[in-house]
Scaffold this motif. Structure first.
Motif, mmCIF file in Angstrom:
data_model
loop_
_atom_site.group_PDB
_atom_site.id
_atom_site.type_symbol
_atom_site.label_atom_id
_atom_site.label_comp_id
_atom_site.label_asym_id
_atom_site.label_seq_id
_atom_site.Cartn_x
_atom_site.Cartn_y
_atom_site.Cartn_z
ATOM 1 N N MET A 122 1.032 -0.854 -0.131
ATOM 2 C CA MET A 122 0.192 -0.355 -0.354
ATOM 3 C C MET A 122 0.800 1.137 -0.001
ATOM 4 N N LEU A 123 2.314 1.571 0.917
ATOM 5 C CA LEU A 123 3.551 2.342 0.617
ATOM 6 C C LEU A 123 3.302 2.729 -0.748
ATOM 7 N N MET A 124 4.083 1.673 -1.258
ATOM 8 C CA MET A 124 4.434 1.759 -2.187
ATOM 9 C C MET A 124 3.755 2.097 -3.455
ATOM 10 N N PHE A 125 3.152 1.212 -3.403
ATOM 11 C CA PHE A 125 1.920 2.070 -4.481
ATOM 12 C C PHE A 125 0.659 3.176 -4.396
ATOM 13 N N ALA A 126 0.624 3.651 -3.192
ATOM 14 C CA ALA A 126 0.646 5.627 -2.716
ATOM 15 C C ALA A 126 1.700 6.210 -3.264
ATOM 16 N N PHE A 127 3.090 6.144 -2.741
ATOM 17 C CA PHE A 127 4.130 6.691 -3.177
ATOM 18 C C PHE A 127 4.380 6.659 -4.684
ATOM 19 N N ALA A 128 4.298 5.383 -5.017
ATOM 20 C CA ALA A 128 5.088 5.450 -6.367
ATOM 21 C C ALA A 128 3.015 5.780 -7.610
ATOM 22 N N THR A 129 2.219 6.297 -6.859
ATOM 23 C CA THR A 129 1.134 6.665 -8.203
ATOM 24 C C THR A 129 0.649 8.149 -7.772
ATOM 25 N N THR A 134 -3.765 9.770 -8.973
ATOM 26 C CA THR A 134 -4.495 8.889 -8.311
ATOM 27 C C THR A 134 -4.719 9.056 -6.722
ATOM 28 N N LEU A 135 -5.637 8.854 -6.145
ATOM 29 C CA LEU A 135 -5.180 8.825 -4.577
ATOM 30 C C LEU A 135 -5.661 7.595 -4.103
ATOM 31 N N LEU A 136 -4.562 7.268 -2.819
ATOM 32 C CA LEU A 136 -5.198 5.552 -2.337
ATOM 33 C C LEU A 136 -6.167 6.330 -1.292
ATOM 34 N N MET A 137 -7.441 6.014 -1.398
ATOM 35 C CA MET A 137 -8.046 6.328 -0.043
ATOM 36 C C MET A 137 -8.206 5.617 0.993
ATOM 37 N N HIS A 138 -8.620 5.842 2.176
ATOM 38 C CA HIS A 138 -9.343 5.322 3.326
ATOM 39 C C HIS A 138 -10.787 5.926 3.147
ATOM 40 N N ALA A 139 -11.396 4.474 2.854
ATOM 41 C CA ALA A 139 -12.829 5.043 2.709
ATOM 42 C C ALA A 139 -13.570 3.365 2.716
ATOM 43 N N ALA A 252 3.689 15.838 -2.660
ATOM 44 C CA ALA A 252 3.170 17.111 -2.652
ATOM 45 C C ALA A 252 2.109 18.004 -3.323
ATOM 46 N N GLU A 253 3.214 18.120 -4.592
ATOM 47 C CA GLU A 253 2.215 18.568 -5.816
ATOM 48 C C GLU A 253 1.501 17.567 -6.200
ATOM 49 N N GLY A 254 1.799 16.472 -6.712
ATOM 50 C CA GLY A 254 0.754 15.228 -7.327
ATOM 51 C C GLY A 254 -0.531 15.388 -6.597
ATOM 52 N N LEU A 255 -0.182 15.022 -5.416
ATOM 53 C CA LEU A 255 -1.142 14.793 -4.525
ATOM 54 C C LEU A 255 -2.549 15.972 -4.548
ATOM 55 N N HIS A 256 -1.685 16.881 -3.803
ATOM 56 C CA HIS A 256 -2.363 18.209 -4.505
ATOM 57 C C HIS A 256 -2.987 18.128 -5.261
ATOM 58 N N ILE A 257 -2.768 18.295 -6.910
ATOM 59 C CA ILE A 257 -2.992 17.977 -8.390
ATOM 60 C C ILE A 257 -4.404 17.451 -8.657
ATOM 61 N N THR A 258 -4.595 16.187 -8.032
ATOM 62 C CA THR A 258 -5.263 15.138 -7.815
ATOM 63 C C THR A 258 -6.474 16.029 -7.308
#
Lengths: 289, 89
Positions: A122-129, A134-139, A252-258
């Protein structure tokens, strides 16, 4: 042995010895397994011995609560080293060493295979995407009439319970994922929600995706009430429902854009609710309009 | 006064949002939305010493507002920045 998996359209590879017992703990990945060898966003390889990490430099520790996973981040040579434990005070159960591009990872497990393996992936998936829309959500996500409805909230708020209330009281609802779905903004601008091999305590590992109908943040209350969130409120609700290392500028930039694209496209709501059928009806009637 | 370290201003729709992205921020979920004017002022004073008058002057110099309006607007802005704990006196 090398196996490849595709989650939300992102392919990754796991490398472990043929006779490694951890393969037996990867049943939830089966629906996502893909044939052949191709370009992967990351490769994670199991190692039996750790390199000498005495020179590691501590960067930060994250832990969302006493019963939540603890992640200690270190800088080790020119890579990241993460030490993972299932709870705040538990001993370290897994090590993850990755290059700073989050492309090549090695990991070691000291036990708790299910926790270790899934946390590493999960960590690798979240960081690599993080820079791939892409956002790996908690939901928890329920599907109704071909659209996905995400329920967000702190642990213990009742996300799973709310999904169950929809399923038990509203015809034609089904669960897509109960803990860690993936949001992805497509090239067509459509925000879709994907099932994943990670679903918390509920075994629901579906290789399916649907466009998102709405995102609903839940709060426990004495009276059921729902309102549409403003854009900053929506942004903040989504922001606290995925993780990433925001001190890493590119991430941070990538996550913000998504995050910004998601809340500009998908309607977001705040639902103050009781764990009852009325809450599900009120929510469904409001968000499915 | 000074802006706190570790915050980054990011565009959101027609407006902006100031988010905690530094390792040294105590509450990483703290954020504050800003309109274009507030965002401009933030960027102007970020990382340096400033006072109420600095902001009032910036507002008058860059927008066609009277000194009275500028004073009132800046007082409100500083109140919201203090409440969000993104500045230190």
């Amino acid at each position: 042995m090398r196996k490849e998996y595709e989650v939300a359209g992102h392919r990754f590879a796991v490398v472990m010895p043929d006779n490694e017992v951890a393969w037996n703990s990867m049943g939830s990945y089966k629906p996502f397994e893909v044939e052949g060898v191709s370009d992967c966003i990351f490769t994670a390889e199991l190692i039996e011995a750790m390199p000498d990490i005495t020179e590691k430099k501590r960067v930060t520790v994250s832990c969302a609560g006493s019963d939540q996973a603890r992640i200690e981040l270190y800088e080790y040579k020119d890579e990241w080293l993460m030490e993972l434990a299932p709870t705040m005070n538990a001993p370290v159960r897994a090590y993850l060493i990755t290059d700073k591009a989050f492309k090549n990872a090695r990991f070691r497990m000291l036990g708790s295979i299910w926790f270790s393996l899934n946390t590493v992936m999960m960590l690798m998936f979240a960081f690599a995407t993080a820079r791939k829309n892409t956002l790996l959500m908690h939901a928890s996500v329920t599907v109704k009439d071909g659209k996905g409805y995400l329920f967000l909230g702190k642990s213990g708020t009742g996300k799973s319970t709310h999904s169950q209330l929809w399923i038990n009281n509203i015809e034609g609802c089904e669960l897509l994922n109960d803990d860690n779905p993936v949001l992805r903004v497509g090239d067509d601008g459509v925000v879709r929600v994907y099932g994943s091999p990670w679903s918390g305590k509920t075994p629901c590992y579906r290789n399916l995706n649907v466009p998102v109908g709405a995102i609903v943040s839940l709060r426990q209350a004495k009276v059921n009430k729902i309102y549409r969130q403003s854009m900053p409120e929506s942004y903040a609700s989504v922001y606290v429902s995925f993780s990433g290392y925001r001190f890493i500028k590119e991430m941070a930039e990538g996550l913000h854009i998504t995050n910004a694209m998601v809340v500009s496209t998908v309607p977001c709501y705040m639902l103050d609710c009781l764990p009852n059928a009325e809450a599900a009806f009120l929510c469904y009637q409001t968000v499915s309009k | 006064m000074k802006t706190k370290k570790g915050y980054t201003l990011r565009p959101l729709g027609q407006e902006y949002i100031l988010v905690a992205e530094g390792l040294d921020v105590a509450d990483a979920t703290r954020m504050i939305s800003m309109n274009a004017t507030a965002a401009f002022l933030w960027e102007e004073v970020e990382g340096r010493d400033f006072d109420e008058q600095t902001l009032v002057d910036l507002l008058i110099d860059n927008w066609n507002v009277s000194p009275e309006t500028a004073k009132k607007d800046i007082a409100a802005l500083l109140k919201s920045w203090r409440k969000a704990e993104v500045i230190v006196d």
